[in-house]
Design an enzyme around this catalytic site. Structure first.
Site, mmCIF file in Angstrom:
data_model
loop_
_atom_site.group_PDB
_atom_site.id
_atom_site.type_symbol
_atom_site.label_atom_id
_atom_site.label_comp_id
_atom_site.label_asym_id
_atom_site.label_seq_id
_atom_site.Cartn_x
_atom_site.Cartn_y
_atom_site.Cartn_z
ATOM 1 N N LYS A 98 0.866 -1.177 0.000
ATOM 2 C CA LYS A 98 0.000 0.000 0.000
ATOM 3 C C LYS A 98 0.903 1.227 0.000
ATOM 4 O O LYS A 98 1.707 1.418 0.917
ATOM 5 C CB LYS A 98 -0.887 -0.013 1.249
ATOM 6 C CG LYS A 98 -1.809 1.178 1.320
ATOM 7 C CD LYS A 98 -2.619 1.157 2.608
ATOM 8 C CE LYS A 98 -3.165 2.543 2.871
ATOM 9 N NZ LYS A 98 -3.545 2.725 4.264
ATOM 10 N N GLY A 159 -7.401 9.083 10.878
ATOM 11 C CA GLY A 159 -7.525 9.141 12.336
ATOM 12 C C GLY A 159 -8.639 10.047 12.832
ATOM 13 O O GLY A 159 -8.898 10.121 14.020
ATOM 14 N N ALA A 185 -9.250 5.349 5.514
ATOM 15 C CA ALA A 185 -8.981 6.505 6.384
ATOM 16 C C ALA A 185 -10.220 7.340 6.664
ATOM 17 O O ALA A 185 -10.950 7.726 5.752
ATOM 18 C CB ALA A 185 -7.896 7.412 5.803
ATOM 19 N N GLY A 186 -10.423 7.594 7.928
ATOM 20 C CA GLY A 186 -11.466 8.508 8.361
ATOM 21 C C GLY A 186 -12.783 7.847 8.719
ATOM 22 O O GLY A 186 -13.702 8.511 9.194
ATOM 23 N N ASN A 207 -8.994 1.460 10.975
ATOM 24 C CA ASN A 207 -7.967 1.155 11.975
ATOM 25 C C ASN A 207 -8.289 1.835 13.299
ATOM 26 O O ASN A 207 -8.711 1.203 14.252
ATOM 27 C CB ASN A 207 -6.599 1.611 11.446
ATOM 28 C CG ASN A 207 -5.461 1.217 12.373
ATOM 29 O OD1 ASN A 207 -5.659 0.767 13.492
ATOM 30 N ND2 ASN A 207 -4.241 1.378 11.923
ATOM 31 N N THR A 208 -8.148 3.173 13.329
ATOM 32 C CA THR A 208 -8.290 3.902 14.592
ATOM 33 C C THR A 208 -9.610 3.601 15.281
ATOM 34 O O THR A 208 -9.668 3.433 16.502
ATOM 35 C CB THR A 208 -8.197 5.419 14.334
ATOM 36 O OG1 THR A 208 -7.084 5.662 13.505
ATOM 37 C CG2 THR A 208 -8.041 6.181 15.634
#
Lengths: 258, 384
Positions: A98, A159, A185-186, A207-208
């Protein structure tokens, strides 16, 4: 609930899970539980984290049979991303990579131009390249031409857990690009992951939202279910949603006779 | 002895545009923290991202009753940006010779202490001993003596460090851009410079002689380091030297403006406060109390959510353990602020720069991080 015939195909590899799990920001012992409950088949990992002699190496916590997707986080330009990808391959992390090229420490926004350059070089070297990008249709087209195996537009700043801030622009890419589009993301909530899947993206990465949840394993399971629900809704074909009020019961063209 | 003008560069000191210094000093001088109200603090806590004006409110006395709210907001930001990760490193002091006369520092040239400069073999032995504890990041420090520890010597130390560590940082006297570029080529890629205090008049009374006396040359060190190719830079005021609210405000603004001008730069903040030192008991370490220190640390976190924050071994273990995960993301372990104190090889040892409070080993700090449900991380970067 998962349809085993509905395959996600990236670079010739088939997956039945459409939820990609990030492995950063966790306590190590929670990673395994997250993977298990998410039923994830692809796990991203930062090579800078894996490249350690420490007693706890993230690679030891990832179950057998899960496909590793090393990322090039830390790279500030194409040349650094290329070198990190090659190091990753040398370390036995496989051919998936990635691309993350970031030269903004505040918002961590990807540099699309450098990402295209890195994609072109690594695709020629046989990598299965999955570039992380700011959702711009022209960049997406360039990435296709550069040999990308998928396109990974961001939903909102990494994040931030703010959800689909870039929805309209991701939709353009979904409509115009034939490669798998993976929202990355996000994404902060399962409902946002579901919404992304409903609009036709091929997979979602988070993830986060999971790593910092109160109960990591339960949240991983919630995301799995949300992604599967969104995919089912997309395949079923969403019902009509009216932009401006209801459809008139007496059509304007009702006067026509022959 | 007549003191030289602390605002005039010495021969050989590189000058660069001073736009950031002018803005930081102007804003700090205009900062009247007593005019902020409870409403200003509440507005700041509700705003995202936090603007400089909100940062000023959070550093004001009016914010003290909101310390719990600030801690909660800081914790949220830390978790969003760093998750459970806490980075561990250790400093290594390779020389304590110093040509500066800084009245508060244990290394100052008039303080009668044991002076030692490690030769390259001892540096290697020390680094090997440190690396065997499992650490992968090291911060190389020297006293400020370009004569006794010149750039070539520090460069050799960096080359040795790269054989044992994955990340090498420097906390040395400020140098010119081309010297930072050389040190970067030798393997270092992170530069820490403490401005100590941003009040230049106070600075002048504390730094009586030596190159460190030149306030603007020190101020621009981070910018020169970035121009020299360094990946990141760290900032700090030594809280308690002067008005800590103003110094904290200036530190945050300095970091903020550098990141704006150099968006790729990794930013880090340290939060030291005055500690007792050898041969000088007059300094009162209580000037900045823990509550005030925590106010500063949490305000830094909310204003600069992306920045690493390092918590010093000057603080007691329980304070450090509570601040990681909430606001701090980097913690040193197995620390000796003396020279040759890591037991790498027998030899003369130099005295410490300051007294540390948290003397725990790497393993002990590692376990303490784990016990809090956080993840100790030894390495956050890959050189390619």
């Amino acid at each position: 609930m998962r349809n085993e015939n509905d395959k996600l195909i990236i670079g010739g590899h088939e997956f039945t899970s459409r939820f990609i799990l990030g492995s950063g920001k966790y306590s190590m012992e929670l990673i395994k539980a997250a993977i298990t409950h998410a039923e994830a088949q692809i796990i991203t990992l930062a090579l800078r984290r894996a490249n350690t002699n420490a007693g706890e190496n993230i690679l030891d916590f990832i179950p057998e049979g899960v496909t590793l997707l090393p990322n090039t986080s830390g790279a500030r330009n194409a040349a650094e991303a290329v070198r990190i990808a090659r190091l990753s391959r040398e370390m036995g992390c496989g051919d998936f990579v990635k691309i993350e090229v970031i030269r903004d420490s505040r918002y961590l926004m990807p540099d699309n131009y450098e990402t295209i350059k890195a994609t072109e070089i690594l695709a020629k070297e046989g990598f299965i390249v999955m570039p992380y990008m700011y959702p711009d249709l022209n960049t997406a087209r360039d990435l296709v031409n550069a040999g990308a195996a998928s396109i990974m537009p961001l939903a909102s700043p990494i994040g931030s857990n703010k959800g689909l801030c870039t929805k309209e622009f991701i939709k353009m890419i979904v409509d115009e690009i034939s490669l798998p589009v993976i929202v990355d993301a996000g994404i902060g909530r399962p409902s946002q992951a579901c919404e992304a899947m409903e609009m036709g993206v091929a997979a979602v990465m988070a993830n986060t939202a999971i790593a910092t949840a109160g109960d990591v394993a339960v949240m991983a399971g919630a995301f799995k279910n949300a992604v599967e629900a969104g995919r089912m809704a997309y395949l079923a074909g969403l019902g009509r949603i009216m932009d401006k009020g209801a459809s008139a019961s007496s059509p304007l063209t009702g006067f026509l006779e022959d | 002895m007549e003191r030289i003008n602390h605002m005039e560069y010495m021969e050989g000191m590189e000058t660069i545009p001073e736009d950031i210094m002018e803005e930081v000093i102007a804003r700090m001088e205009a900062y009247d923290y007593d005019r902020y109200t409870e409403a200003d603090v509440r507005r700041a806590l509700d705003s995202n991202p936090l603007a400089p004006e909100g940062f000023a409110a959070l550093l004001s006395p009016a914010a003290m009753p909101f310390l719990e709210d600030m801690a909660k907001r800081a914790r949220e930001e830390t978790r969003k940006h760093f998750g459970n990760s806490v980075y561990i490193f250790t400093p290594i002091y390779i020389s304590n010779y110093c040509e500066n006369h800084c009245v508060y520092c244990g290394f100052n040239c008039h303080n009668r202490i044991r002076r030692v400069k490690l030769d390259l073999d001892r540096i290697e032995a020390e680094m090997k001993a440190i690396s065997e504890t499992g650490l992968e990041e090291i911060l190389i420090l020297t006293g400020e003596s370009p004569a006794m520890s010149d750039v070539a010597y520090i460069g050799e130390a960096c080359k040795i460090a790269r054989r044992y560590f994955r990340m090498v940082g420097l906390e040395i006297y400020p140098v010119n851009t081309e010297e930072y570029a050389y040190l970067h080529d030798c393997g270092a890629d992170f530069v820490t410079v403490f401005q100590e205090t941003y009040n230049s008049e106070k600075y002048e009374t504390l730094h009586l002689a030596g190159r460190k006396r030149i306030f603007p040359y020190r101020f621009h060190a981070q910018e020169r380091a970035l121009r020299g190719g360094m990946r990141g830079v760290a900032f700090a005021a030594l809280l308690g030297l002067d008005d800590c609210r103003k110094d904290a405000f200036a530190t945050g603004m300095h970091a903020h403006l550098i990141q704006r001008k150099y968006p790729h730069a990794e930013i880090s903040i340290s939060c030291p406060r005055l500690c007792p030192i050898i041969n000088n008991d007059r300094i009162n370490p209580k000037d900045v109390h823990e509550a005030q220190l925590l106010q500063v640390i949490t305000a830094y976190r909310i204003f600069l959510p992306f920045a690493n924050i390092t918590i010093s071994t000057r603080e007691r273990a329980a304070f450090r353990d509570n601040v990681i995960g909430m606001a701090a993301t980097k913690i040193s372990a197995g620390v000796s602020t003396g020279i040759g104190g890591h037991g790498g090889e027998e030899g003369e040892q130099g005295d410490d720069q300051f007294e540390i409070s948290d003397r725990r080993t790497v393993d002990q700090v590692y376990d303490a991080i784990r016990e809090k449900g956080l993840q100790p991380v030894m390495n956050e970067y890959v050189y390619v």
